[in-house]
Write a protein that holds these residues in place. Structure first.
Motif, mmCIF file in Angstrom:
data_model
loop_
_atom_site.group_PDB
_atom_site.id
_atom_site.type_symbol
_atom_site.label_atom_id
_atom_site.label_comp_id
_atom_site.label_asym_id
_atom_site.label_seq_id
_atom_site.Cartn_x
_atom_site.Cartn_y
_atom_site.Cartn_z
ATOM 1 N N THR A 9 0.842 -1.191 0.000
ATOM 2 C CA THR A 9 0.000 0.000 0.000
ATOM 3 C C THR A 9 0.875 1.238 0.000
ATOM 4 O O THR A 9 1.817 1.349 0.795
ATOM 5 C CB THR A 9 -0.940 0.033 1.219
ATOM 6 N N ALA A 21 -2.054 8.848 -10.508
ATOM 7 C CA ALA A 21 -2.009 7.422 -10.200
ATOM 8 C C ALA A 21 -2.878 6.643 -11.173
ATOM 9 O O ALA A 21 -3.745 7.201 -11.850
ATOM 10 C CB ALA A 21 -2.481 7.172 -8.770
ATOM 11 N N LYS A 22 -2.638 5.357 -11.220
ATOM 12 C CA LYS A 22 -3.441 4.464 -12.043
ATOM 13 C C LYS A 22 -4.903 4.557 -11.618
ATOM 14 O O LYS A 22 -5.220 4.484 -10.434
ATOM 15 C CB LYS A 22 -2.922 3.030 -11.891
ATOM 16 N N ASN A 23 -5.785 4.722 -12.576
ATOM 17 C CA ASN A 23 -7.192 4.875 -12.264
ATOM 18 C C ASN A 23 -7.729 3.635 -11.551
ATOM 19 O O ASN A 23 -7.441 2.505 -11.933
ATOM 20 C CB ASN A 23 -7.992 5.098 -13.547
ATOM 21 N N SER A 25 -6.936 2.750 -8.505
ATOM 22 C CA SER A 25 -5.981 2.180 -7.554
ATOM 23 C C SER A 25 -6.117 2.757 -6.145
ATOM 24 O O SER A 25 -5.492 2.247 -5.219
ATOM 25 C CB SER A 25 -4.546 2.392 -8.047
ATOM 26 N N PHE A 71 -3.031 4.043 -1.999
ATOM 27 C CA PHE A 71 -3.158 3.393 -3.297
ATOM 28 C C PHE A 71 -2.630 1.956 -3.227
ATOM 29 O O PHE A 71 -1.648 1.670 -2.537
ATOM 30 C CB PHE A 71 -2.371 4.149 -4.368
ATOM 31 N N ALA A 72 -3.267 1.063 -3.971
ATOM 32 C CA ALA A 72 -2.831 -0.326 -4.087
ATOM 33 C C ALA A 72 -3.445 -0.892 -5.355
ATOM 34 O O ALA A 72 -4.418 -0.346 -5.894
ATOM 35 C CB ALA A 72 -3.259 -1.149 -2.874
ATOM 36 N N ASP A 73 -2.873 -2.001 -5.850
ATOM 37 C CA ASP A 73 -3.399 -2.605 -7.064
ATOM 38 C C ASP A 73 -3.130 -4.102 -7.046
ATOM 39 O O ASP A 73 -1.981 -4.544 -7.121
ATOM 40 C CB ASP A 73 -2.756 -1.968 -8.306
ATOM 41 N N ARG A 74 -4.171 -4.889 -6.892
ATOM 42 C CA ARG A 74 -4.117 -6.358 -6.952
ATOM 43 C C ARG A 74 -3.067 -6.948 -6.015
ATOM 44 O O ARG A 74 -2.409 -7.936 -6.333
ATOM 45 C CB ARG A 74 -3.856 -6.815 -8.384
ATOM 46 N N SER A 76 -0.192 -6.078 -5.382
ATOM 47 C CA SER A 76 1.174 -6.056 -5.907
ATOM 48 C C SER A 76 2.126 -5.437 -4.902
ATOM 49 O O SER A 76 1.744 -4.554 -4.119
ATOM 50 C CB SER A 76 1.233 -5.257 -7.216
ATOM 51 N N LEU A 96 2.465 2.672 -10.768
ATOM 52 C CA LEU A 96 1.308 2.935 -9.918
ATOM 53 C C LEU A 96 1.025 4.418 -9.782
ATOM 54 O O LEU A 96 -0.120 4.851 -9.929
ATOM 55 C CB LEU A 96 1.522 2.321 -8.531
ATOM 56 N N MET A 134 5.198 -1.141 -9.352
ATOM 57 C CA MET A 134 4.631 -2.370 -8.801
ATOM 58 C C MET A 134 5.345 -3.580 -9.382
ATOM 59 O O MET A 134 5.895 -3.539 -10.480
ATOM 60 C CB MET A 134 3.144 -2.451 -9.135
#
Length: 210
Positions: A9, A21-23, A25, A71-74, A76, A96, A134
């Motif tokens: 995170t 940031a990545k939409n 996320s 922010f975080a994504d899957r 990762s 990210l 990531m």
């Protein structure tokens, strides 16, 4: 203003400034925030929207305000990269977030585009500030020096920075050394002075043994 909460995170403290940031996320925030979805073509992160990466368009959002965004994504793993007027080359799928003041664009990478999900272009991030990248598993930063060039499996490559030259060597890969014939039939050779970020996992490829 970038800091990690655990390894998966990213916390970004804002004091009236912005982060890109990545939409999708963002997982939480406190304080007062304004959100803007960036669409269309053009320079910077907006250019990522119109590039075909994995068969889908990649969208980016800008967050501005007072407080902290997370922010975080899957799930990762996240690594922070500090830039001091230099340039970071990073696969778009591994980027990210960036400081709003960093300039972003694209660079043609040719053969490495055979890696699934990465197209023929790599995203560039340039200036002074921080970027969050990531990886599937904990990323490792490997140093390259003029005396010690580095060979990398394209499926494990994430990003690189510094004064590095890339050379694509076809007809051989790491599996070839072990008598196996599957996977990418080429390597990326890095020469010069800088860092290469790799992950302990490999992307699938479209071409297989080309």
């Amino acid at each position: 203003m970038f800091r990690l909460q655990g390894s998966k995170t990213l916390a970004v403290d804002l004091t009236g400034d912005a982060v890109k940031a990545k939409n999708g996320s963002m997982v939480a925030y406190d304080g007062r925030m304004a959100f803007k979805k960036m669409t269309g073509g053009g320079d910077g992160l907006r250019g990522m929207v119109t590039r075909r990466l994995t068969g889908e368009q990649m969208a980016v959002m800008e967050v501005k305000g007072q407080g902290t965004c997370y922010f975080a994504d899957r799930a990762s793993e996240i690594s922070l990269v500090s830039l001091h007027g230099d340039k970071l080359y990073v696969e778009a799928s591994n980027l990210l977030a960036t400081d709003a003041g960093l300039r972003t664009g694209t660079a043609f990478t040719g053969l490495r585009g055979g890696a699934s999900g990465n197209g023929l272009f790599t995203t560039t991030v340039e200036g002074t500030g921080q970027a969050a990248i990531m990886s599937d598993g904990s990323a490792v930063a490997l140093r390259v020096t003029p005396q010690y060039p580095l060979h990398v499996d394209p499926g494990a490559y994430i990003a690189h920075q510094g004064s590095l030259r890339q050379q694509f060597q076809s007809g051989v890969n790491f599996r070839t050394f072990m008598g196996e014939g599957s996977g990418e039939a080429f390597q990326i050779r890095f020469e010069g002075e800088g860092l290469v970020y790799v992950q302990p996992s490999e992307r699938n490829t479209l071409g297989g043994d080309v």
